[in-house]
Design an enzyme around this catalytic site. Structure first.
Site, mmCIF file in Angstrom:
data_model
loop_
_atom_site.group_PDB
_atom_site.id
_atom_site.type_symbol
_atom_site.label_atom_id
_atom_site.label_comp_id
_atom_site.label_asym_id
_atom_site.label_seq_id
_atom_site.Cartn_x
_atom_site.Cartn_y
_atom_site.Cartn_z
ATOM 1 N N CYS A 126 33.371 47.030 33.530
ATOM 2 C CA CYS A 126 32.571 46.589 34.686
ATOM 3 C C CYS A 126 33.391 45.796 35.709
ATOM 4 O O CYS A 126 33.305 46.041 36.915
ATOM 5 C CB CYS A 126 31.382 45.764 34.214
ATOM 6 S SG CYS A 126 31.772 44.590 32.915
ATOM 7 N N HIS A 234 28.569 40.260 38.060
ATOM 8 C CA HIS A 234 29.889 39.627 37.996
ATOM 9 C C HIS A 234 30.377 39.334 39.421
ATOM 10 O O HIS A 234 30.150 40.135 40.341
ATOM 11 C CB HIS A 234 30.905 40.567 37.348
ATOM 12 C CG HIS A 234 30.686 40.845 35.898
ATOM 13 N ND1 HIS A 234 29.802 40.165 35.101
ATOM 14 C CD2 HIS A 234 31.288 41.765 35.078
ATOM 15 C CE1 HIS A 234 29.861 40.633 33.860
ATOM 16 N NE2 HIS A 234 30.744 41.602 33.824
#
Ligand code: 2RA
Length: 336
Positions: A126, A234
């Site tokens: 990710c 994130h």
């Protein structure tokens, strides 16, 4: 078209189902697959009820395409069994990413590498995906030399148990601990395991995967990955040095015109990417773009994305869409 979602009861598996639904991916049959522990559980998709089946049952059912998010060990053991029967496996774990025979794909960047004989395809990490998405159009124009990245990662990247740990700590409840320290009100410079070189595996994933995706081992990269008590996505502070000089206004224009990127850069009005706003979205958000005044041809930027979406489920589904659109899914020469 028969599609299996392996790890359907997990956070990423659930997001894969949402993305398949939202993007209206066409298929005739859906198999929801999980460990023996979750088999038999009922789940619904588009208003229809499904019973979760085991991996053994899924192999028997011979899906054309399987989206895997069930952990590295499951992928290592089971992806080859699906590959053998001609299923295209798109794997979200780190198990196959650095294997030379396996493609590591972000469709917007290197989808063109996908060919008919690819049966296991790796979805990158990710934190790598969102960074390379923002860097790719700039690399094309100015050529990257070196990247220094620090991440601020959501607990959702660890999975359901980590979300539970955060919520339990917040509620003052005892519960299962997945981190070696409290996560609420804290910052852990520790994601995945520590390696021989004292970097974490997450940090080295960013280094190695970036080079593989851009097919360029000359790109220098150093990373520090940090877990925060954050949920929506994130965030990354990226400092990138290019071979060629750039104009900041042009950098912003390039990013604003890149599909999959949303420019959020109006500091005077407090506009910059935030994980709370990225939550549930497929795009990668970029802001705080400014020249690094301490180094030549160097740029600072802040990159945020929902790690469960473009960082995992959305990218995996986009790979599936690419394979379907380019007629790369149906097997050849294998009796099914
Ligand atoms: C994390 N990168 O956030 C992982 C998930 N793949 O921990």
């Amino acid at each position: 078209m028969k599609i299996a979602v392996v790890g359907a009861t997990g956070l990423v598996g659930g997001e894969m189902l949402k993305v398949l639904d939202e993007r209206n991916v066409q298929f005739d049959e859906l198999l929801l697959v999980a460990s023996a522990r979750s088999a038999g559980k009922k789940m619904s998709f588009k208003g229809k009820e499904y019973t979760v089946i085991t991996l053994e049952e899924a192999v028997e059912a011979k899906p054309d395409l399987a989206l895997f998010s069930a952990g590295g060990n499951t992928s290592l053991e089971w992806a080859p069994k699906f590959e053998e029967i001609g299923t295209v496996v798109i794997d979200n774990s780190s198990a196959w990413r650095m294997n030379d025979r396996i493609k590591l794909i972000v469709p917007e960047i290197n989808g063109h590498e996908l060919k008919i004989d690819h049966r296991i395809i790796a979805n990158p990490n990710c934190s790598t995906i969102q960074m390379v998405m923002a860097l790719a159009p700039l690399h094309k124009k100015y050529k990257m030399q070196r990247i220094v990245v620090s991440t601020y990662q959501s607990v959702t990247g660890t999975g359901k148990a980590a979300v539970d740990q955060l919520m339990d700590e917040r509620a003052g409840k005892e519960g299962e601990k997945v981190y070696p320290h409290p996560i609420d009100m804290n910052a852990l410079p520790h994601i995945d395991v520590f390696l021989e070189n004292d970097y974490t595996k997450e940090e080295m994933k960013m280094v190695n995967e970036t080079k593989k995706i851009f097919s360029d081992n000359s790109i220098g990269l150093t990373a520090t990955c940090v877990r925060l008590p954050v949920m929506g996505g994130h965030s990354e502070s990226v400092n990138v040095t290019f071979e060629n000089d750039f104009d900041v206004a042009e950098v912003k224009e390039i990013l604003a015109n890149t599909p999959g990127i949303v420019l959020q850069d109006d500091p005077k009005n407090n506009v910059y990417p935030l994980p709370l706003n990225a939550h549930g979205k497929d795009e990668v958000f970029v802001g705080r773009i400014r020249r690094d005044e301490s180094a030549k041809n160097t740029l600072n930027m802040w990159i945020v994305a929902d790690n469960l979406r473009k960082g995992a489920a959305t990218n995996a589904v986009q790979i599936a869409e690419y394979m379907i659109e380019h007629s790369l899914v149906h097997p050849y020469g294998i009796e099914r």
